[in-house]
Scaffold this motif. Structure first.
Motif, PDB file in Angstrom:
ATOM      1  N   ALA A 105       0.866  -1.187   0.000  1.00 30.96           N
ATOM      2  CA  ALA A 105       0.000   0.000   0.000  1.00 30.96           C
ATOM      3  C   ALA A 105       0.896   1.229   0.000  1.00 30.96           C
ATOM      4  CB  ALA A 105      -0.901   0.000   1.226  1.00 30.96           C
ATOM      5  N   PRO A 106       0.413   2.345  -0.562  1.00 28.80           N
ATOM      6  CA  PRO A 106       1.209   3.576  -0.479  1.00 28.80           C
ATOM      7  C   PRO A 106       1.437   3.957   0.990  1.00 28.80           C
ATOM      8  CG  PRO A 106      -0.635   3.831  -2.013  1.00 28.80           C
ATOM      9  CD  PRO A 106      -0.847   2.536  -1.294  1.00 28.80           C
ATOM     10  N   ALA A 107       2.600   4.528   1.281  1.00 27.85           N
ATOM     11  CA  ALA A 107       2.929   4.897   2.667  1.00 27.85           C
ATOM     12  C   ALA A 107       1.852   5.788   3.273  1.00 27.85           C
ATOM     13  CB  ALA A 107       4.290   5.587   2.702  1.00 27.85           C
ATOM     14  N   LYS A 108       1.307   6.707   2.450  1.00 28.19           N
ATOM     15  CA  LYS A 108       0.301   7.625   3.002  1.00 28.19           C
ATOM     16  C   LYS A 108      -0.978   6.893   3.392  1.00 28.19           C
ATOM     17  CE  LYS A 108      -1.419   9.399  -1.485  1.00 28.19           C
ATOM     18  NZ  LYS A 108      -2.510   8.454  -1.639  1.00 28.19           N
ATOM     19  N   ASP A 109      -1.252   5.754   2.774  1.00 25.39           N
ATOM     20  CA  ASP A 109      -2.433   4.965   3.158  1.00 25.39           C
ATOM     21  C   ASP A 109      -2.252   4.350   4.547  1.00 25.39           C
ATOM     22  OD1 ASP A 109      -3.302   5.655   0.685  1.00 25.39           O
ATOM     23  OD2 ASP A 109      -3.627   3.605  -0.046  1.00 25.39           O
ATOM     24  N   PHE A 110      -1.031   3.902   4.834  1.00 24.73           N
ATOM     25  CA  PHE A 110      -0.758   3.389   6.183  1.00 24.73           C
ATOM     26  C   PHE A 110      -0.968   4.503   7.216  1.00 24.73           C
ATOM     27  CE2 PHE A 110       1.724   0.084   3.913  1.00 24.73           C
ATOM     28  CZ  PHE A 110       1.235  -1.041   4.564  1.00 24.73           C
ATOM     29  N   VAL A 111      -0.429   5.686   6.900  1.00 22.96           N
ATOM     30  CA  VAL A 111      -0.531   6.803   7.849  1.00 22.96           C
ATOM     31  C   VAL A 111      -1.995   7.227   8.012  1.00 22.96           C
ATOM     32  CG1 VAL A 111       0.184   9.175   8.343  1.00 22.96           C
ATOM     33  CG2 VAL A 111       1.827   7.570   7.340  1.00 22.96           C
ATOM     34  N   ALA A 112      -2.721   7.300   6.892  1.00 28.85           N
ATOM     35  CA  ALA A 112      -4.135   7.702   6.968  1.00 28.85           C
ATOM     36  C   ALA A 112      -4.947   6.693   7.783  1.00 28.85           C
ATOM     37  CB  ALA A 112      -4.707   7.839   5.558  1.00 28.85           C
ATOM     38  N   HIS A 113      -4.664   5.421   7.603  1.00 26.18           N
ATOM     39  CA  HIS A 113      -5.362   4.393   8.384  1.00 26.18           C
ATOM     40  C   HIS A 113      -5.038   4.530   9.873  1.00 26.18           C
ATOM     41  CE1 HIS A 113      -7.071   0.646   9.697  1.00 26.18           C
ATOM     42  NE2 HIS A 113      -5.893   0.204  10.084  1.00 26.18           N
ATOM     43  N   LEU A 114      -3.787   4.845  10.166  1.00 27.71           N
ATOM     44  CA  LEU A 114      -3.401   5.014  11.570  1.00 27.71           C
ATOM     45  C   LEU A 114      -4.041   6.271  12.170  1.00 27.71           C
ATOM     46  CD1 LEU A 114       0.304   3.813  11.344  1.00 27.71           C
ATOM     47  CD2 LEU A 114      -1.576   2.672  12.540  1.00 27.71           C
ATOM     48  N   VAL A 115      -4.204   7.316  11.357  1.00 29.32           N
ATOM     49  CA  VAL A 115      -4.921   8.517  11.828  1.00 29.32           C
ATOM     50  C   VAL A 115      -6.334   8.131  12.263  1.00 29.32           C
ATOM     51  CG1 VAL A 115      -6.013  10.680  11.052  1.00 29.32           C
ATOM     52  CG2 VAL A 115      -3.580  10.262  10.589  1.00 29.32           C
ATOM     53  N   ASP A 116      -7.029   7.359  11.421  1.00 33.86           N
ATOM     54  CA  ASP A 116      -8.386   6.898  11.770  1.00 33.86           C
ATOM     55  C   ASP A 116      -8.370   6.067  13.050  1.00 33.86           C
ATOM     56  OD1 ASP A 116      -9.294   8.109   9.478  1.00 33.86           O
ATOM     57  OD2 ASP A 116      -9.385   6.266   8.296  1.00 33.86           O
ATOM     58  N   SER A 117      -7.378   5.200  13.156  1.00 30.99           N
ATOM     59  CA  SER A 117      -7.287   4.309  14.325  1.00 30.99           C
ATOM     60  C   SER A 117      -7.000   5.102  15.598  1.00 30.99           C
ATOM     61  CB  SER A 117      -6.195   3.264  14.105  1.00 30.99           C
ATOM     62  OG  SER A 117      -6.437   2.538  12.921  1.00 30.99           O
ATOM     63  N   TYR A 118      -6.094   6.075  15.489  1.00 30.09           N
ATOM     64  CA  TYR A 118      -5.776   6.899  16.660  1.00 30.09           C
ATOM     65  C   TYR A 118      -6.993   7.702  17.104  1.00 30.09           C
ATOM     66  CZ  TYR A 118      -0.826   6.030  17.443  1.00 30.09           C
ATOM     67  OH  TYR A 118       0.368   5.440  17.805  1.00 30.09           O
ATOM     68  N   GLU A 119      -7.808   8.154  16.141  1.00 33.22           N
ATOM     69  CA  GLU A 119      -9.002   8.926  16.517  1.00 33.22           C
ATOM     70  C   GLU A 119      -9.969   8.057  17.327  1.00 33.22           C
ATOM     71  OE1 GLU A 119     -10.013  10.740  12.789  1.00 33.22           O
ATOM     72  OE2 GLU A 119      -8.909  12.572  13.299  1.00 33.22           O
ATOM     73  N   ILE A 120     -10.050   6.778  16.976  1.00 31.70           N
ATOM     74  CA  ILE A 120     -10.899   5.855  17.748  1.00 31.70           C
ATOM     75  C   ILE A 120     -10.332   5.669  19.157  1.00 31.70           C
ATOM     76  CG2 ILE A 120     -11.642   3.434  17.912  1.00 31.70           C
ATOM     77  CD1 ILE A 120     -11.853   3.503  14.796  1.00 31.70           C
ATOM     78  N   VAL A 121      -9.021   5.498  19.249  1.00 31.78           N
ATOM     79  CA  VAL A 121      -8.394   5.292  20.562  1.00 31.78           C
ATOM     80  C   VAL A 121      -8.513   6.556  21.428  1.00 31.78           C
ATOM     81  CG1 VAL A 121      -6.199   4.836  21.740  1.00 31.78           C
ATOM     82  CG2 VAL A 121      -6.861   3.467  19.783  1.00 31.78           C
ATOM     83  N   ILE A 122      -8.411   7.718  20.806  1.00 31.93           N
ATOM     84  CA  ILE A 122      -8.588   8.964  21.570  1.00 31.93           C
ATOM     85  C   ILE A 122     -10.026   9.049  22.090  1.00 31.93           C
ATOM     86  CG2 ILE A 122      -8.719  11.489  21.379  1.00 31.93           C
ATOM     87  CD1 ILE A 122      -6.259  11.287  19.486  1.00 31.93           C
ATOM     88  N   ALA A 123     -10.999   8.673  21.248  1.00 34.27           N
ATOM     89  CA  ALA A 123     -12.405   8.684  21.689  1.00 34.27           C
ATOM     90  C   ALA A 123     -12.609   7.705  22.852  1.00 34.27           C
ATOM     91  CB  ALA A 123     -13.322   8.335  20.518  1.00 34.27           C
ATOM     92  N   SER A 124     -11.988   6.532  22.774  1.00 34.92           N
ATOM     93  CA  SER A 124     -12.094   5.548  23.865  1.00 34.92           C
ATOM     94  C   SER A 124     -11.421   6.069  25.138  1.00 34.92           C
ATOM     95  CB  SER A 124     -11.446   4.221  23.467  1.00 34.92           C
ATOM     96  OG  SER A 124     -12.065   3.699  22.331  1.00 34.92           O
ATOM     97  N   SER A 125     -10.299   6.747  24.962  1.00 41.13           N
ATOM     98  CA  SER A 125      -9.592   7.324  26.123  1.00 41.13           C
ATOM     99  C   SER A 125     -10.445   8.411  26.773  1.00 41.13           C
ATOM    100  CB  SER A 125      -8.249   7.927  25.686  1.00 41.13           C
ATOM    101  OG  SER A 125      -7.443   6.965  25.055  1.00 41.13           O
ATOM    102  N   ALA A 126     -11.085   9.236  25.941  1.00 42.85           N
ATOM    103  CA  ALA A 126     -11.942  10.312  26.465  1.00 42.85           C
ATOM    104  C   ALA A 126     -13.176   9.730  27.151  1.00 42.85           C
ATOM    105  CB  ALA A 126     -12.338  11.259  25.339  1.00 42.85           C
TER     106      ALA A 126
END
Ligand SMILES: [Fe+2]
Length: 165
Positions: A105-126
């Motif tokens: 996958a393009p490197a930016k796709d990995f980063v974009a997927h991780l952005v989505d994942s981090y947003e979920i983890v931040i919501a769970s943390s909040a």
């Protein structure tokens, strides 16, 4: 106040109400964090391109921090006398983080997927922070605040990488 009353009072302070809402939020955050760990590992292994070295290294830094944090979350559950969920199948069922395909996958796709994942983890943390606040469990709230802070910083870095790509 007698010395005995003092210590009885201290023990009352140290055993905050342990609501199931706090335990449930801790379990969800544990599962989402474990899922994120898996996605960081996948990205660490499979990312390619001119930014390979910086991304490969950054993802490792992130999953190593997360590995320690996950252990702290599980042990906070145990401190609250709740059993910690574990195992890939169990944790995957509990998490809402999606998985990238195990291929190129393009490197930016990995980063974009991780952005989505981090947003979920931040919501769970909040959500954990709010549940702990409602229960008067300042110690768990402290753990949750720490998680929000670390993940928000990482999210900023990942989003900055994606700018103007
Ligand atoms: Fe490695």
């Amino acid at each position: 106040m007698s010395i005995i009353d003092y210590f009885l009072n201290m023990s009352a302070i140290s055993t905050q109400p342990k609501t199931s809402a706090v335990a449930q939020a801790l379990q969800t955050l544990l599962a989402d964090s474990y899922a994120l760990l898996g996605q960081l590992h996948l990205a660490h292994w499979n990312v390619e391109g001119p930014n390979f070295f910086q991304l490969h290294t950054a993802f490792q830094t992130q999953y190593e921090e997360l590995f320690t944090a996950i252990d702290d979350l599980a042990e906070r559950l145990r401190a609250l006398e709740v059993y910690a969920p574990g195992g890939l199948v169990t944790l995957a069922k509990m998490s809402s983080i999606t998985e990238m395909a195990s291929g190129p996958a393009p490197a930016k796709d990995f980063v974009a997927h991780l952005v989505d994942s981090y947003e979920i983890v931040i919501a769970s943390s909040a959500a954990l922070r709010a549940a702990a606040e409602a229960a008067g469990d300042l110690e768990t709230q402290d753990v949750a605040i720490g998680r929000v802070q670390v993940h928000q910083k990482t999210l900023w870095m990942l989003k900055s990488f994606l700018k103007n790509l």
